[in-house]
Design a protein around this motif. Structure first.
Motif, short mmCIF file in Angstrom:
data_model
loop_
_atom_site.label_atom_id
_atom_site.label_comp_id
_atom_site.label_asym_id
_atom_site.label_seq_id
_atom_site.Cartn_x
_atom_site.Cartn_y
_atom_site.Cartn_z
N TYR A 88 0.68 -0.58 0.23
CA TYR A 88 -0.18 0.01 -0.35
C TYR A 88 1.42 1.53 -0.12
N VAL A 89 0.78 1.83 -0.57
CA VAL A 89 1.07 3.16 -0.47
C VAL A 89 -0.15 4.90 0.00
N LEU A 90 0.57 5.28 1.00
CA LEU A 90 -0.29 6.43 1.59
C LEU A 90 -0.01 7.64 1.31
N ALA A 91 -0.94 8.13 1.29
CA ALA A 91 -1.46 9.17 0.01
C ALA A 91 -2.56 10.28 0.90
N SER A 92 -2.30 11.58 0.04
CA SER A 92 -3.85 12.15 0.71
C SER A 92 -4.41 13.56 -0.43
N ALA A 93 -5.93 13.42 0.50
CA ALA A 93 -6.34 13.46 -1.41
C ALA A 93 -5.73 15.00 -1.12
N ALA A 94 -6.29 15.84 -2.58
CA ALA A 94 -5.64 17.15 -2.69
C ALA A 94 -6.85 17.87 -2.41
N SER A 95 -8.29 17.49 -2.31
CA SER A 95 -9.34 18.45 -2.19
C SER A 95 -10.13 17.37 -1.78
N GLN A 96 -10.80 18.48 -0.46
CA GLN A 96 -12.51 16.99 -0.27
C GLN A 96 -12.95 17.51 -0.93
N GLU A 97 -13.14 17.13 -1.98
CA GLU A 97 -13.97 16.65 -3.06
C GLU A 97 -13.50 14.91 -3.82
N ALA A 98 -12.01 15.20 -3.71
CA ALA A 98 -10.62 13.91 -4.50
C ALA A 98 -11.41 13.00 -3.23
#
Length: 102
Positions: free
Chosen positions: A8-18
């Motif tokens: 797995y790769v941890l990432a955070s969404a660029a926006s609330q919509e994403a």
């Protein structure tokens, strides 16, 4: 070093919509996300902690688990792991070397 979540790769969404588009499948809760960020520090690598057990209580001498002893739900001394429980029913394994027990 070993991956906390292999494959797995941890990432955070660029926006609330994403974030809403991704949904909650496989996502960390806010408490888990904050914990992983704290444990990983600026290097984004969770180092091995070292501690001892005194009078039946875990005392972390150094490493990212210092001050987080209350979150440790279980210790596996043979595998050198501490299972943290940031929220009921959700666990995270982190490296912990227990050097002595008294």
């Amino acid at each position: 070093a070993e991956p906390v979540w292999p494959g797995y790769v941890l990432a955070s969404a660029a926006s609330q919509e994403a974030a809403e588009e991704l949904g909650s499948v496989g996502s960390l809760t806010a408490a888990e996300s904050a914990l992983v960020r704290r444990l990983g520090g600026s290097a984004h690598i969770i180092q091995l902690s070292q501690g001892h057990i005194a009078d039946g209580r875990l005392v972390v001498d150094f490493g990212p688990l210092m001050g987080l002893e209350a979150l440790v739900a279980r210790i596996d001394r043979h595998r050198r792991l501490a299972w943290l429980e940031p929220e009921p029913g959700r666990r995270l394994a982190v490296g912990l070397e227990v050097t002595s027990k008294s």
